[in-house]
Design an enzyme around this catalytic site. Structure first.
Site, PDB file in Angstrom:
ATOM      1  N   ARG A   1       0.838  -1.210   0.000  1.00 46.13           N
ATOM      2  CA  ARG A   1       0.000   0.000   0.000  1.00 46.13           C
ATOM      3  C   ARG A   1       0.870   1.257   0.000  1.00 46.13           C
ATOM      4  O   ARG A   1       0.518   2.264  -0.617  1.00 46.13           O
ATOM      5  CB  ARG A   1      -0.960   0.003   1.198  1.00 46.13           C
TER       6      ARG A   1
ATOM      7  N   ARG B   1       9.603  26.876  -0.094  1.00 43.98           N
ATOM      8  CA  ARG B   1       8.151  26.715  -0.118  1.00 43.98           C
ATOM      9  C   ARG B   1       7.531  27.172  -1.444  1.00 43.98           C
ATOM     10  O   ARG B   1       7.680  28.328  -1.837  1.00 43.98           O
ATOM     11  CB  ARG B   1       7.510  27.484   1.048  1.00 43.98           C
TER      12      ARG B   1
ATOM     13  N   LYS C   1      -2.923   7.078   1.593  1.00 42.92           N
ATOM     14  CA  LYS C   1      -2.710   7.174   3.053  1.00 42.92           C
ATOM     15  C   LYS C   1      -1.787   8.354   3.369  1.00 42.92           C
ATOM     16  O   LYS C   1      -0.597   8.172   3.641  1.00 42.92           O
ATOM     17  CB  LYS C   1      -2.155   5.850   3.580  1.00 42.92           C
TER      18      LYS C   1
ATOM     19  N   GLU D   1     -16.184   5.480   6.931  1.00 44.59           N
ATOM     20  CA  GLU D   1     -15.295   4.686   7.799  1.00 44.59           C
ATOM     21  C   GLU D   1     -15.132   5.399   9.129  1.00 44.59           C
ATOM     22  O   GLU D   1     -15.693   6.465   9.343  1.00 44.59           O
ATOM     23  CB  GLU D   1     -13.938   4.467   7.098  1.00 44.59           C
TER      24      GLU D   1
HETATM   25  N1  PMP Z   1      -9.362   3.959   7.453  1.00 44.67           N
HETATM   26  C1  PMP Z   1      -8.620   4.999   7.878  1.00 44.67           C
HETATM   27  C2  PMP Z   1      -9.109   6.385   7.626  1.00 44.67           C
HETATM   28  C3  PMP Z   1      -7.421   4.776   8.573  1.00 44.67           C
HETATM   29  O1  PMP Z   1      -6.687   5.811   8.995  1.00 44.67           O
HETATM   30  C4  PMP Z   1      -7.021   3.437   8.830  1.00 44.67           C
HETATM   31  C5  PMP Z   1      -5.770   3.134   9.598  1.00 44.67           C
HETATM   32  N2  PMP Z   1      -4.688   3.853   9.230  1.00 44.67           N
HETATM   33  C6  PMP Z   1      -7.816   2.395   8.357  1.00 44.67           C
HETATM   34  C7  PMP Z   1      -8.980   2.691   7.664  1.00 44.67           C
HETATM   35  C8  PMP Z   1      -7.437   0.953   8.580  1.00 44.67           C
HETATM   36  O2  PMP Z   1      -6.365   0.587   7.768  1.00 44.67           O
HETATM   37  P1  PMP Z   1      -5.376  -0.577   8.202  1.00 44.67           P
HETATM   38  O3  PMP Z   1      -6.211  -1.784   8.452  1.00 44.67           O
HETATM   39  O4  PMP Z   1      -4.492  -0.742   7.029  1.00 44.67           O
HETATM   40  O5  PMP Z   1      -4.669  -0.105   9.430  1.00 44.67           O
END
Ligand code: PMP
Length: 284
Positions: free
Chosen positions: A52, A100, A148, A180
């Protein structure tokens, strides 16, 4: 003994580790991260996190400063140097330091930082036996939640809103549907069916989510990957969240309303056991 962290090729006591004030992670949140859990001194699902990370970097046109093999070595070295039995390894890569400017710099060296957090009792936590409470809040984050990135201010605000309301976390709602949790994926259980939002740009593609859904299917549980509303969640038999740091965590209350018996449900409890057993066996 102070914690040893990794910064740009060096292992240093945390007090000596420094990053530039011009770092684009600091100025623009121009960086990505991963969190890998450690059980029995070993890394859980390292490959999933490494893959990822590659994808997140690619989406932002950033190069990784290290190979996946080197990354594994750094993780292991930090776990060993800090004597971590149960805990987490946090990794961040930013586009690096440059004068910057909104445009990406042409020749910045990426910054790479890793540190450990000791979390004794991570697997056998009190929260997992009791379950957690969540509130719902609007999802006002940007549209690329599948990357991420370190821009985590709104999730942080959501966590504070939950704390102020006497809850543990917040589930975010967009167009009436749950996206989520602030730092985890969200699930409900209806009868024998597990429901969790489908993948897309609206949520992070959880590494724990992928493993848990695989184990659920292998255990002949029904899985539906689709959006669900907060009302549907409140009338579900069970709910839970998944993340690298919480594994499978039962949810027992949503917006002050108890679910089922108000205790962790059988599906979440079983999935947590399977996940921990299987992942401990595969840890590196
Ligand atoms: N959604 C969000 C917004 C997150 O920050 C995370 C964890 N970092 C997850 C889902 C879960 O991801 P993972 O199982 O890879 O930790």
């Amino acid at each position: 003994m102070s914690r040893i962290v990794y910064v740009n090729g060096e292992y240093l006591p945390e007090e000596e580790a420094k990053v530039s004030v011009f770092d684009r992670g600091f100025l623009f949140a121009d960086g990505v991260y991963e969190v890998t859990s450690v059980l029995d001194g070993k890394l859980i699902d390292f490959d999933g996190h490494a893959k990822r990370l590659e994808r997140s970097l690619g989406e932002l046109e950033m190069e990784s400063p290290v190979t996946a093999e080197a990354l594994l070595e750094i993780h292991r070295e930090l776990v060993a140097r800090n004597g971590i039995d149960e805990g987490l390894v946090y990794l961040q890569i930013t586009r690096g330091a440059a004068d910057r400017d909104f445009a990406y710099p042409e020749a910045a060296e990426p910054t790479i930082v890793l540190f450990t957090q000791a979390k004794p009792g991570l697997a056998d936590s009190a929260a997992s036996r009791k379950g957690i409470k969540v509130i719902s809040i609007p999802d006002i984050r940007w549209g690329r939640r599948d990357i991420k990135t370190v821009q985590l201010l709104y999730p942080s605000m959501g966590k504070m809103a939950a704390k102020k309301a006497g809850a543990d976390d917040a589930w975010m709602i967009e167009d009436g549907e749950v996206t989520e949790g602030t730092s985890n994926n969200a699930y409900i259980v209806k009868g024998r069916t597990i429901v969790t939002r489908h993948l897309g740009t609206e949520i992070l593609h959880g590494i724990t989510r992928a493993a848990v859904l695989r184990f659920a299917r292998e255990a002949q549980m029904e899985v539906e990957e689709r959006a669900f509303t907060i009302e549907e969640a409140k009338s579900a038999d069970e709910a839970f969240i998944t993340s690298a740091s919480s594994f499978v965590m039962p949810v027992v209350e949503i917006d002050g309303q108890s679910l089922g018996t108000g205790a962790p449900g059988p599906v979440a409890t079983r999935l947590r056991e399977i996940y921990l057993d299987e992942m401990r066996k595969a840890a590196v």
